[in-house]
Design an enzyme around this catalytic site. Sequence first.
Site, PDB file in Angstrom:
ATOM      1  N   CYS A 170       0.811  -1.227   0.000  1.00  0.00           N
ATOM      2  CA  CYS A 170       0.000   0.000   0.000  1.00  0.00           C
ATOM      3  C   CYS A 170       0.839   1.269   0.000  1.00  0.00           C
ATOM      4  O   CYS A 170       0.324   2.355  -0.263  1.00  0.00           O
ATOM      5  CB  CYS A 170      -0.944   0.007   1.197  1.00  0.00           C
ATOM      6  SG  CYS A 170      -2.077  -1.389   1.187  1.00  0.00           S
ATOM      7  N   ASN A 223     -10.274   0.807   1.096  1.00  0.00           N
ATOM      8  CA  ASN A 223      -8.824   0.757   0.940  1.00  0.00           C
ATOM      9  C   ASN A 223      -8.500   0.214  -0.453  1.00  0.00           C
ATOM     10  O   ASN A 223      -8.778  -0.949  -0.740  1.00  0.00           O
ATOM     11  CB  ASN A 223      -8.253  -0.152   2.037  1.00  0.00           C
ATOM     12  CG  ASN A 223      -6.750  -0.308   1.962  1.00  0.00           C
ATOM     13  OD1 ASN A 223      -6.113   0.128   1.001  1.00  0.00           O
ATOM     14  ND2 ASN A 223      -6.178  -0.950   2.964  1.00  0.00           N
ATOM     15  N   HIS A 274      -2.762   7.298   3.606  1.00  0.00           N
ATOM     16  CA  HIS A 274      -3.327   6.027   3.149  1.00  0.00           C
ATOM     17  C   HIS A 274      -4.736   5.890   3.734  1.00  0.00           C
ATOM     18  O   HIS A 274      -4.971   6.201   4.898  1.00  0.00           O
ATOM     19  CB  HIS A 274      -2.429   4.885   3.618  1.00  0.00           C
ATOM     20  CG  HIS A 274      -2.896   3.540   3.160  1.00  0.00           C
ATOM     21  ND1 HIS A 274      -3.433   3.336   1.912  1.00  0.00           N
ATOM     22  CD2 HIS A 274      -2.907   2.333   3.782  1.00  0.00           C
ATOM     23  CE1 HIS A 274      -3.763   2.063   1.790  1.00  0.00           C
ATOM     24  NE2 HIS A 274      -3.453   1.432   2.904  1.00  0.00           N
TER      25      HIS A 274
END
Length: 402
Positions: free
Chosen positions: A128, A359, A329
């Site tokens: 990520c 996400n 994030h």
Amino acid sequence: MGACAMGFGKAVPGLVVHNEDLEKLVQTDDEWIVTRTGISSRHVSVNETMVDLAAAAAAEALGMDVPSVPGANIDSAGVCPEPVDPASIDLVVLTTITPDVLVPSNAAALKRMLGLDSAVAFDVNAACTGFVYGVSVAESMMAASHTAGGGARNQYNRALVVSSERLTRLTDWQDRNTCVLFGDGAGAMVLEWRDGEQGVMSSYLKNDDDDANSLTCRQSYSSPLPFDENGVVCDEEAKAAHDARSDDPKVVDYSYIASLGLSCDPAAGRADDLFDIDDRASRGGPEQVIYMNGQKVFKFAAKAMENAVRQACERAGVAVQDVKAIVPHQANLRIIEFAAKRLDLPLDAFQVSIGHTGNTSSSCLPMALVDAISSGKVSHGDIVVLVAFGGGLTSGAAVMRL
Ligand code: COA
């Protein structure tokens, strides 16, 4: 001198899956998901490949027409004050943990799709944190090519950094701990090397060992292997049966090898041993899906984000309080809230886009950046911090002046 942003883009599949829809799949409810994560809905790609999404986001960032893909349903948006000549892009860095193919690189497919004929193109996987790594790699290559000895290298004046993910392909749709969290999407940014201007001011990258294997995904691809420790294993009978079946000698069909029972990849097994990955596949669970210890990742995340922001700001010579916005994030709203507390900043200093995306791994950052610019939260000349964490355990931040 520095790598300055010229354009930004994002793209999502048209299909929206709401929390209520997930109630049909697992024992969960909208209230739990919203309260614990901040997520209400996410986009899921059915007919759109990862590269389709990447191409739409990149086209927006370049100010080009979005390529039309039969059967695909993609919503895209971007900010690109002046269209960029595709032939002027000399570097493409594509970050993803969900490549459509292993060879060629997905960046190569993207380059072809958009006609970026002069570009050197490759993929990066830093989970990520991929976009921060991608920006750092692109900026470093651009900077190195403009040093005194840069003539000995390729020259990079314009780079396209794209993050694109179909995380829903790696999702176990029967695991309520993870399936409510993930979504699909892509984001992109075009960088140009400019004298007298400094876009990317600093970067900070880190890998902490994931001793507890709190975030893993096994690979499940493996061609049947006609070898054992002693060399080639050939079952003549199975081969003869295969040859008899094969009408067209040009078509190579190795399916007979599977009948040898040697289809497991010993090297993949060794990697699993190395990381001591819980072999749920052998216990009947789906194989290539994300396994996560949410609480362990949560604890790591808030600290890692604080540390990365502080380190990147210090390297850039900027006080955290003087940053216009932090683009974090988008894994869990509560993680962003914790990070805000640790940094002594109001939540309003952060771009929060998680509600309608979930996400989307490495593409969270460039997608959220487009949201921050489109809503007027940040604009040209502002200093922003991009910060992320992910499997690895990676973390990182970059400070840039837009
Ligand atoms: N719906 C309803 N209940 C759920 C649920 C869901 N979707 N998922 C888990 N639960 C249950 C659990 O089974 C547990 O029940 P129990 O108490 O009866 O055992 C309870 O809710 C609490 O679970 P817990 O894991 O403590 O919840 P949490 O507050 O830690 O939230 C996460 C779980 C996954 C949302 C959170 O830990 C998280 O976001 N972690 C970080 C994940 C992350 O960032 N991942 C990406 C990294 S890039």
